[in-house]
Design an enzyme around this catalytic site. Structure first.
Site, PDB file in Angstrom:
ATOM      1  N   GLU A 122       0.877  -1.178   0.000  1.00 48.69           N
ATOM      2  CA  GLU A 122       0.000   0.000   0.000  1.00 48.69           C
ATOM      3  C   GLU A 122       0.914   1.228   0.000  1.00 48.69           C
ATOM      4  OE1 GLU A 122      -4.002   1.723   2.141  1.00 48.69           O
ATOM      5  OE2 GLU A 122      -2.502   0.758   3.389  1.00 48.69           O
ATOM      6  N   ALA A 133      -2.585   8.359   5.929  1.00 48.82           N
ATOM      7  CA  ALA A 133      -1.484   8.208   6.878  1.00 48.82           C
ATOM      8  C   ALA A 133      -0.216   7.694   6.190  1.00 48.82           C
ATOM      9  CB  ALA A 133      -1.897   7.280   8.009  1.00 48.82           C
ATOM     10  N   HIS A 134       0.111   8.302   5.059  1.00 47.74           N
ATOM     11  CA  HIS A 134       1.337   7.963   4.339  1.00 47.74           C
ATOM     12  C   HIS A 134       2.190   9.218   4.218  1.00 47.74           C
ATOM     13  CE1 HIS A 134       0.173   3.902   2.702  1.00 47.74           C
ATOM     14  NE2 HIS A 134      -1.005   4.372   3.079  1.00 47.74           N
ATOM     15  N   HIS A 188      -6.335   5.271  -2.356  1.00 53.29           N
ATOM     16  CA  HIS A 188      -5.602   6.520  -2.110  1.00 53.29           C
ATOM     17  C   HIS A 188      -5.503   7.284  -3.429  1.00 53.29           C
ATOM     18  CE1 HIS A 188      -4.426   5.914   2.109  1.00 53.29           C
ATOM     19  NE2 HIS A 188      -4.424   4.630   1.787  1.00 53.29           N
ATOM     20  N   HIS A 209     -10.075  -0.114   0.662  1.00 51.41           N
ATOM     21  CA  HIS A 209     -10.984   0.515   1.644  1.00 51.41           C
ATOM     22  C   HIS A 209     -11.896   1.561   0.994  1.00 51.41           C
ATOM     23  CE1 HIS A 209      -7.666   3.379   1.855  1.00 51.41           C
ATOM     24  NE2 HIS A 209      -6.967   2.639   2.695  1.00 51.41           N
ATOM     25  N   ASN A 212     -12.875   5.467   1.763  1.00 50.05           N
ATOM     26  CA  ASN A 212     -11.790   6.127   2.479  1.00 50.05           C
ATOM     27  C   ASN A 212     -10.637   6.433   1.525  1.00 50.05           C
ATOM     28  OD1 ASN A 212     -12.821   3.886   4.866  1.00 50.05           O
ATOM     29  ND2 ASN A 212     -12.859   6.067   5.296  1.00 50.05           N
ATOM     30  N   ARG A 220     -22.968  14.963  -9.828  1.00 49.81           N
ATOM     31  CA  ARG A 220     -22.473  15.347 -11.152  1.00 49.81           C
ATOM     32  C   ARG A 220     -21.074  14.794 -11.426  1.00 49.81           C
ATOM     33  NH1 ARG A 220     -24.849  20.395  -9.634  1.00 49.81           N
ATOM     34  NH2 ARG A 220     -26.768  20.787 -10.795  1.00 49.81           N
ATOM     35  N   GLY A 242     -17.081   0.972  12.615  1.00 50.74           N
ATOM     36  CA  GLY A 242     -17.911   2.038  13.160  1.00 50.74           C
ATOM     37  C   GLY A 242     -17.237   3.386  13.167  1.00 50.74           C
ATOM     38  N   ASP A 267      -7.397  -3.294   7.928  1.00 57.27           N
ATOM     39  CA  ASP A 267      -6.453  -2.186   7.755  1.00 57.27           C
ATOM     40  C   ASP A 267      -5.810  -1.869   9.107  1.00 57.27           C
ATOM     41  OD1 ASP A 267      -4.983  -0.205   6.489  1.00 57.27           O
ATOM     42  OD2 ASP A 267      -6.577   1.290   6.550  1.00 57.27           O
TER      43      ASP A 267
END
Length: 380
Positions: A122, A133-134, A188, A209, A212, A220, A242, A267
């Site tokens: 990833e 978070a990269h 991403h 994911h 996200n 549109r 959640g 993840d």
């Protein structure tokens, strides 16, 4: 070799449906259809018996990361096995290419030993606009030659690479991965709807994911979400903790894609199964508070502290999804994606004796991997 066992009386979730008062016979490391002489009978009446969970996307747990030493990797593997994940793909996080190739070499050794199912890269071939978070300083465009370096370093154990396919080299990298039998995952990403369709046509088959680290669904400008949900060739990852998804978003994805195209993932980062505190995710510092991981700088969500037994319980008790569909999302579907469904992902004769025992409230009570108890329900 472990003694043969007959697990008797459970509600067994099979590919054909739920068998009330069913039984699963384990002979050595495999499930069989006939009980050997002198097999031990274990009464599991009142419980659910489901296949071991298969996690496509996991960065660590138990206080250790898959980007660490061999001991760290095994700490994380054992932490997730204790929560029912009997098959796990080790995910890396964006770093320097030299470090990633070194990590790939170490992880490939553990894959050869059967401890992990393979490697998921990833990053670093992701969009700086959706980096999550990269480390932005370490991101790069998905040049096929660079992507190939990581695949080669994995020595046949690269299972998946997450790419922002709209970047220069993205589509060529997707084609190269498909040719080498490696899953090209879209994630991403800042891609448009049309760019995402082009990536799927080039061979991408997984949404990293979903929802996200990608543009939101617009009326549109539908973006990647609509393209990934509508295409029957794509399996969508969902983090059901959640935190990452509103229940309505999860319901939309699950029912639009259908039970055959969803893979629940964790993840997870190294705080999974470990508790609150400060951790590192690659080179970035993470603060975990009340089980939610966020970057110290900027506050972006930084993976999860989820385990798949919790994802299972939430799916059936909060999201009210059918148990059979949840089992597909946690076991059968990811096993199929990995090309391992001849060995894992369902409770059928000839397959590995990987299984999870849950009580009537869907709380984990036992885990077996290849015929050996990881969590023995008889010990209370």
């Amino acid at each position: 070799m472990a003694p043969s066992k007959v697990l008797d009386g459970a509600r067994v979730v099979l590919p054909t449906g739920i068998a009330d008062g069913g039984r699963v016979i384990v002979d050595g490391t495999r499930i069989t259809d006939a009980a050997p002489e002198h097999a031990e009978t274990v009464d599991v009446t009142g419980h659910w018996l489901v296949p071991g969970f298969v996690d496509l996307h996991n960065h660590g747990g138990g206080g250790a990361a898959f980007s660490g030493s061999a001991d760290d990797v095994m700490t994380a593997v054992r932490a997730h096995r204790a929560h029912g994940t009997t098959t796990v793909v080790a995910s890396t996080v964006t770093d320097d290419m030299k470090i990633l190739t070194q990590q790939a070499g170490l992880l490939s050794e553990l894959a050869e030993q059967g401890e992990i199912a393979g490697i998921h890269f990833e990053g670093p071939f992701i969009s700086p606009c959706r980096k999550g978070a990269h480390s932005e300083a370490l991101l790069r465009e998905p040049d096929p030659a660079d992507v190939r370096k990581l695949v080669d370093a994995a020595r046949g154990h690269a299972k998946m690479v997450t790419l922002a396919t709209e970047l220069p080299g993205g589509l060529d990298s997707v084609r190269m991965l498909a040719e080498h039998g490696v899953i090209a995952a879209i994630g991403h990403t800042d891609a448009t709807y049309e760019q995402t369709v082009a990536a799927i046509d080039a061979g991408a088959t997984v949404a990293t994911h979903l929802f996200n680290a990608m543009p939101t669904l617009g009326h549109r400008a539908p973006g990647p979400i609509a393209a990934l949900l509508e295409d029957e060739r794509v399996t969508v990852e969902l983090i059901n903790d959640g935190v990452h998804l509103h229940p309505a978003a999860l319901e939309l994805a699950f029912h639009r894609a259908g039970a055959a195209r969803v893979a629940f993932i964790t993840d997870a980062m190294d705080a999974a199964g470990s508790g609150d505190g400060r951790y590192l995710l690659g080179p970035l510092e993470v603060e975990v508070t009340d089980g939610v991981a966020r970057l110290v700088e900027g506050g972006s969500i930084a993976g999860s502290t989820l385990t798949l037994d919790r994802a299972f319980r939430r799916a059936v008790t909060v999201d009210r999804l059918p148990v059979e569909d949840v089992v597909r999302a946690l076991s059968a579907n990811p096993a199929r994606l990995l090309g391992m469904d001849d060995r894992v992902g369902s409770l059928e004769p000839g397959k590995d004796a990987d299984l999870v025992l849950l009580d009537e409230d869907f709380v984990l009570k036992g885990v077996m991997r290849r015929g050996e108890w990881v969590v023995d329900p008889r010990l209370g």
